[in-house]
Motif scaffolding. Structure first.
Motif, PDB file in Angstrom:
ATOM      1  N   LEU A 196       0.829  -1.208   0.000  1.00  0.00           N
ATOM      2  CA  LEU A 196       0.000   0.000   0.000  1.00  0.00           C
ATOM      3  C   LEU A 196       0.863   1.258   0.000  1.00  0.00           C
ATOM      4  O   LEU A 196       0.587   2.212  -0.734  1.00  0.00           O
ATOM      5  N   TRP A 197       1.928   1.272   0.808  1.00  0.00           N
ATOM      6  CA  TRP A 197       2.825   2.421   0.830  1.00  0.00           C
ATOM      7  C   TRP A 197       3.461   2.655  -0.541  1.00  0.00           C
ATOM      8  O   TRP A 197       3.572   3.790  -0.993  1.00  0.00           O
TER       9      TRP A 197
ATOM     10  N   GLU B 216       2.245   1.716  -3.497  1.00  0.00           N
ATOM     11  CA  GLU B 216       1.199   2.193  -4.410  1.00  0.00           C
ATOM     12  C   GLU B 216       0.936   3.677  -4.210  1.00  0.00           C
ATOM     13  O   GLU B 216       0.790   4.426  -5.174  1.00  0.00           O
ATOM     14  N   ASN B 217       0.873   4.128  -2.953  1.00  0.00           N
ATOM     15  CA  ASN B 217       0.657   5.554  -2.672  1.00  0.00           C
ATOM     16  C   ASN B 217       1.823   6.406  -3.147  1.00  0.00           C
ATOM     17  O   ASN B 217       1.630   7.497  -3.696  1.00  0.00           O
ATOM     18  N   TYR B 218       3.046   5.921  -2.970  1.00  0.00           N
ATOM     19  CA  TYR B 218       4.236   6.637  -3.397  1.00  0.00           C
ATOM     20  C   TYR B 218       4.238   6.812  -4.919  1.00  0.00           C
ATOM     21  O   TYR B 218       4.514   7.895  -5.442  1.00  0.00           O
TER      22      TYR B 218
ATOM     23  N   ALA C 297       1.652   6.716  -6.907  1.00  0.00           N
ATOM     24  CA  ALA C 297       0.523   7.541  -7.320  1.00  0.00           C
ATOM     25  C   ALA C 297       0.805   9.033  -7.149  1.00  0.00           C
ATOM     26  O   ALA C 297       0.225   9.861  -7.844  1.00  0.00           O
ATOM     27  N   GLU C 298       1.712   9.391  -6.231  1.00  0.00           N
ATOM     28  CA  GLU C 298       2.052  10.795  -5.995  1.00  0.00           C
ATOM     29  C   GLU C 298       2.779  11.422  -7.166  1.00  0.00           C
ATOM     30  O   GLU C 298       2.774  12.628  -7.323  1.00  0.00           O
TER      31      GLU C 298
END
Length: 86
Positions: free
Chosen positions: A77-78, A80-82, A84-85
């Protein structure tokens, strides 16, 4: 004195069917369920190995385990968020 016991024929397996009650609970609909002909195959997974201090690993494992989470799911999840930024 003896008692004679007879057994009937072995029951035959039925075709798998959707129980109307189960269908209603799942969808609140009793219309026949039609399976989608499209089959989506899961994306191939790749392994990532990182080195972290033993104390950090123990703390991370303890915290995720206490919350019922998996370490790999949280790291995924971390990432994926990174990404996406960007």
């Amino acid at each position: 004195m003896s008692k004679k016991v007879t057994f009937g024929a072995k029951p035959q397996a039925k075709e798998p069917s959707i129980d109307i009650a189960d269908q209603w609970v799942a969808t609140r609909n009793i219309e026949p369920v039609v399976a989608s002909p499209v089959v989506v195959e899961p994306e191939k997974m790749k392994r990532l190995t990182i080195d972290i201090p033993d104390s950090l690993h123990r703390s991370f494992k303890s915290k995720t385990g206490g919350k019922g989470e998996k370490m790999a799911d949280l790291v995924r999840l971390w990432i994926e968020n990174y990404v996406a930024e960007a």
